[in-house]
Design an enzyme around this catalytic site. Structure first.
Site, PDB file in Angstrom:
ATOM      1  N   THR A 340       0.846  -1.186   0.000  1.00 26.61           N
ATOM      2  CA  THR A 340       0.000   0.000   0.000  1.00 26.61           C
ATOM      3  C   THR A 340       0.885   1.240   0.000  1.00 26.61           C
ATOM      4  OG1 THR A 340      -1.740   1.210   1.193  1.00 26.61           O
ATOM      5  CG2 THR A 340      -0.187  -0.041   2.534  1.00 26.61           C
ATOM      6  N   HIS A 392       2.685 -11.827  14.043  1.00 23.81           N
ATOM      7  CA  HIS A 392       3.758 -12.357  14.895  1.00 23.81           C
ATOM      8  C   HIS A 392       3.551 -13.833  15.242  1.00 23.81           C
ATOM      9  CE1 HIS A 392       7.363 -11.942  17.020  1.00 23.81           C
ATOM     10  NE2 HIS A 392       7.115 -10.838  17.712  1.00 23.81           N
TER      11      HIS A 392
END
Length: 421
Positions: A340, A392
């Site tokens: 993006t 994560h």
């Protein structure tokens, strides 16, 4: 004879849509394959075209939620048949004389008569009668001179999206006759405007909330010296444009760098599915594009097999589809990683949110000169902050930081992209 206009099926998961805007008014004549209206679903906006010539009869006004397959209008072909019938007959004597007189007129006279008909689409749009009601309302509310806007609709007609896009870009000037807002009274502070969320906005909200709640999202940052990439772009942009008929932008550099880094860190190109990790041996890169109707992420498939020109052309094609409301569900599915670019809107630094179920998203930002230390000297260099948000649960901090550093190396030294080192 009347032909029914139905809401088309745009995907198995889509059961209803919003009839966002009619291009035509009730009673207008339409031609085959001419766009009639736009529908919005929770994933895409799509134009629906006329199946035949005829006179339009609108049964459902714009702004209504309609089920897939429902009838929203009809096209009467009877009037068209009646108009075509007299053409088969021989012209009356008086009409024949008139046509002969027209043929005998000098070319200069014909040119003079033709001039008023050659009105550019942009000038023709000045007539409010030619604009859809939603466009007229928006232009009136904002005091916008629509003659300054180039329409992307049929025959150059201006759509609501064109007005919103022009307002966002700041490329238009408000009309002088726009009345100044009346002084606010205490009662004005209590006034509110309530509008229903569009299906696309609802979908965006749900996806973003899902990403925040169902992933262990973390973001790491770095900065990139864009000097070398800018030098290469400036040196070759003209010959690149001449050969490939497309501009050389920075997005192709980052797509190439991302593919290179994803090959080295496959976890960032993988998804979590239940208790399994699904790895992908292909690289489909989603490119986030802002549009007047909401954020969409079309997918550049097999980006590893495309050249710089191929990537830039794919982006241009998708931007055209978005502007013309031709984007399909297949264009939005299957990405393994997303990029993006908030820099086009002036963003200095931001934290992009994961496009689930993907495990990583790269955020680009604006380029500006900043002081940096090179060889113990302070110099000004065009720098860009970049951000990598990652899940994560599947990606450790070491891999994420090294991944982003690898992108930095590739963009700062574009030759590495060609040598794949």
């Amino acid at each position: 004879m009347e032909i029914e206009i139905r809401i088309p099926n745009v995907g198995e998961s889509v059961q209803e849509a919003i009839l966002a805007q009619w291009y035509k008014q009730d009673g207008d004549s339409v031609k085959k394959d001419e766009p009639l209206f736009i529908i919005e679903t929770d994933k895409v906006s799509l134009e629906v075209n006329a199946e035949t010539d005829g006179i339009l009869k609108i049964l459902v006004p714009e702004g209504q939620t309609v089920a897939v397959g429902s009838v929203v209008g009809k096209i009467s072909t009877a009037a068209v048949s009646e108009e075509k019938a007299p053409d088969k007959e021989k012209p009356a004597p008086k009409e024949a004389e008139k046509s002969a007189e027209k043929k005998s007129e000098s070319p200069k006279t014909e040119e003079k008569k033709a001039v008023p008909d050659e009105i550019p689409a942009k000038d023709a749009a000045k007539d409010d009668k030619d604009l859809p009601p939603s466009v007229r309302r928006l232009a009136a509310e904002q005091g916008i001179d629509v003659s300054q806007i180039a329409g992307s609709g049929p025959d150059g007609r201006i759509t609501k999206g064109d007005v919103l896009l022009a307002m966002e870009s700041g490329s238009i000037v408000k009309t002088a006759e726009c009345p100044e807002p009346a002084p606010s009274s205490p009662d004005d502070k209590e006034q509110i405007v309530r509008k229903a969320m569009t299906p696309i906005r609802k979908r965006i909200a749900a996806r973003l909330l899902e990403a925040k709640q169902n992933t262990a999202m973390l973001t790491t940052f770095n900065d990139i010296d864009m000097s070398r990439a800018m030098d290469i772009r400036n040196e070759y942009k003209e010959v690149f444009k001449k050969k490939y008929d497309v501009n050389l932008g920075f997005m192709s550099f980052f797509v190439k760098a991302a593919v290179q880094a994803l090959k080295e860190f496959p976890e960032i190109n993988a998804f979590i599915e239940g208790s399994d990790i699904v790895y992908h041996n292909y690289w489909h890169i989603g490119i986030a594009v802002g549009s007047p109707r909401g954020l969409v992420v079309p997918v550049i498939r097999n980006a590893d097999q495309l050249s710089f020109a191929g990537i830039e052309q794919a982006i241009v094609d998708y931007v055209g589809k978005i502007k013309e409301n031709r984007l399909e569900l297949a264009d939005l599915e299957g990405a393994t990683f997303t990029i993006t670019n908030g820099g086009v809107f002036g963003s200095l630094l931001s934290t992009p949110i994961l496009n689930t179920p993907q495990s990583g998203i790269l955020g680009m930002h604006r380029i500006e000169k900043r002081p940096v230390v090179i060889n113990d000297e302070i110099v000004a260099r065009p720098m860009m902050y970049v951000a990598l948000s990652y899940d994560h649960r599947i990606v450790d901090g070491r891999e994420a930081v090294t991944f982003l550093r690898r992108i930095k190396e590739c963009v700062e030294n574009p030759e590495r992209l060609l040598m794949e080192v």
